[in-house]
Design a protein around this motif. Structure first.
Motif, PDB file in Angstrom:
ATOM      1  N   PHE A 101       0.806  -1.214   0.000  1.00 45.92           N
ATOM      2  CA  PHE A 101       0.000   0.000   0.000  1.00 45.92           C
ATOM      3  C   PHE A 101       0.844   1.272   0.000  1.00 45.92           C
ATOM      4  N   ASP A 102       1.681   1.451   0.999  1.00 47.99           N
ATOM      5  CA  ASP A 102       2.427   2.704   1.125  1.00 47.99           C
ATOM      6  C   ASP A 102       3.452   2.910   0.007  1.00 47.99           C
TER       7      ASP A 102
ATOM      8  N   THR B 228      -0.259   4.196  -2.815  1.00 47.57           N
ATOM      9  CA  THR B 228      -0.464   5.607  -2.481  1.00 47.57           C
ATOM     10  C   THR B 228       0.011   6.519  -3.599  1.00 47.57           C
ATOM     11  N   THR B 229       1.039   6.097  -4.316  1.00 45.18           N
ATOM     12  CA  THR B 229       1.589   6.919  -5.404  1.00 45.18           C
ATOM     13  C   THR B 229       0.919   6.629  -6.733  1.00 45.18           C
TER      14      THR B 229
ATOM     15  N   ASN C  99      -4.266   7.888  -1.386  1.00 46.36           N
ATOM     16  CA  ASN C  99      -3.325   8.600  -0.527  1.00 46.36           C
ATOM     17  C   ASN C  99      -3.981   9.483   0.536  1.00 46.36           C
TER      18      ASN C  99
ATOM     19  N   LYS D 133      -4.554   8.449   3.510  1.00 47.12           N
ATOM     20  CA  LYS D 133      -3.707   8.095   4.645  1.00 47.12           C
ATOM     21  C   LYS D 133      -2.752   7.003   4.202  1.00 47.12           C
ATOM     22  N   ARG D 134      -1.779   6.700   5.063  1.00 47.99           N
ATOM     23  CA  ARG D 134      -0.866   5.587   4.829  1.00 47.99           C
ATOM     24  C   ARG D 134      -1.209   4.452   5.785  1.00 47.99           C
TER      25      ARG D 134
ATOM     26  N   ALA E  85       0.963   3.147   7.511  1.00 50.27           N
ATOM     27  CA  ALA E  85       1.767   3.527   8.665  1.00 50.27           C
ATOM     28  C   ALA E  85       0.985   4.372   9.667  1.00 50.27           C
ATOM     29  N   ASP E  86      -0.143   4.944   9.241  1.00 45.88           N
ATOM     30  CA  ASP E  86      -0.971   5.760  10.134  1.00 45.88           C
ATOM     31  C   ASP E  86      -2.006   4.935  10.891  1.00 45.88           C
TER      32      ASP E  86
END
Length: 209
Positions: free
Chosen positions: A187-188, A192-193, A198, A200-201, A203-204
């Motif tokens: 995902f991140d 996201t790119t 995007n 959120k990540r 990681a959040d």
């Protein structure tokens, strides 16, 4: 990476997954944005030697496609056994126990089958696994917004669910946790790119992370 599967045939415009070996010439981006280095992170296929997923299908006698992944390939018979992810996952759970280091592990507990199937069909697959692709390949702004909102609404639901238990169905790791992980791990750095998911990540999300 992604590229022309028949690079020496200008009349063939098919693009798909192509494979290279460490030290090969850099692979140009299909859109002309630079090139990808062929470094030591590449892992050659020692059994078939194919240069694209298309060649693997053709080796199996399929010249029409679609040439999709994942693939379970029989290298002795040179044929594709299966190319549907959920079916491959179930096959790997039981059909290769003679070769498994932990053959007693069962990712499909019978007492949780109904719960997991429903969660997969209503949330994990349509809104997360496939949701990122619906976002990335949306053909309109409204389609993108619908898809991306469903992705993050469902991620929030799973974050809350995992705040109260270790795995999706309780304290036992199952096939659905594995299926969710396959999207979360990419995902991140990818979605996201490239797919614009995007808001959120991962990681959040402390519990998804």
């Amino acid at each position: 990476t992604w590229g022309k599967t028949k690079p020496n045939d200008p009349s063939d415009q098919h693009f798909g997954w192509v494979y290279r070996n460490p030290g090969d010439a850099p692979l140009p981006n299909p859109l002309g944005h630079g090139a990808n280095e062929c470094d030591d992170t590449l892992i050659p296929d020692p059994s078939s030697g194919v240069k694209s997923i298309r060649e693997l299908y053709e080796l199996s006698g399929d010249y029409q496609g679609p040439f999709t992944t994942p693939v379970l390939f029989d290298k002795k018979l040179n044929r594709i056994v299966n190319n549907e992810s959920t079916e491959i996952l179930r096959m790997l759970n039981v059909d290769f126990n003679d070769h498994a280091k932990n053959a007693v592990l069962n990712l499909y507990p019978e007492d949780k089958e109904a719960e997991l199937t429903k969660l997969n069909e209503t949330s994990i697959y349509p809104k997360i696994n496939n949701g990122v692709y619906r976002s990335g390949f949306a053909r309109s702004q409204s389609a993108y917004e619908t898809a991306v909102n469903e992705v993050f609404e469902t991620l929030e639901e799973m974050e809350h669910r995992l705040s109260n238990q270790r795995y999706l169905s309780g304290d036992e790791f199952t096939w659905l946790d594995l299926r969710l992980f396959m999207t979360l791990v990419r995902f991140d750095p990818v979605y996201t790119t490239y797919f614009k998911t995007n808001l959120k990540r991962i990681a959040d999300y402390p519990n998804l992370l």
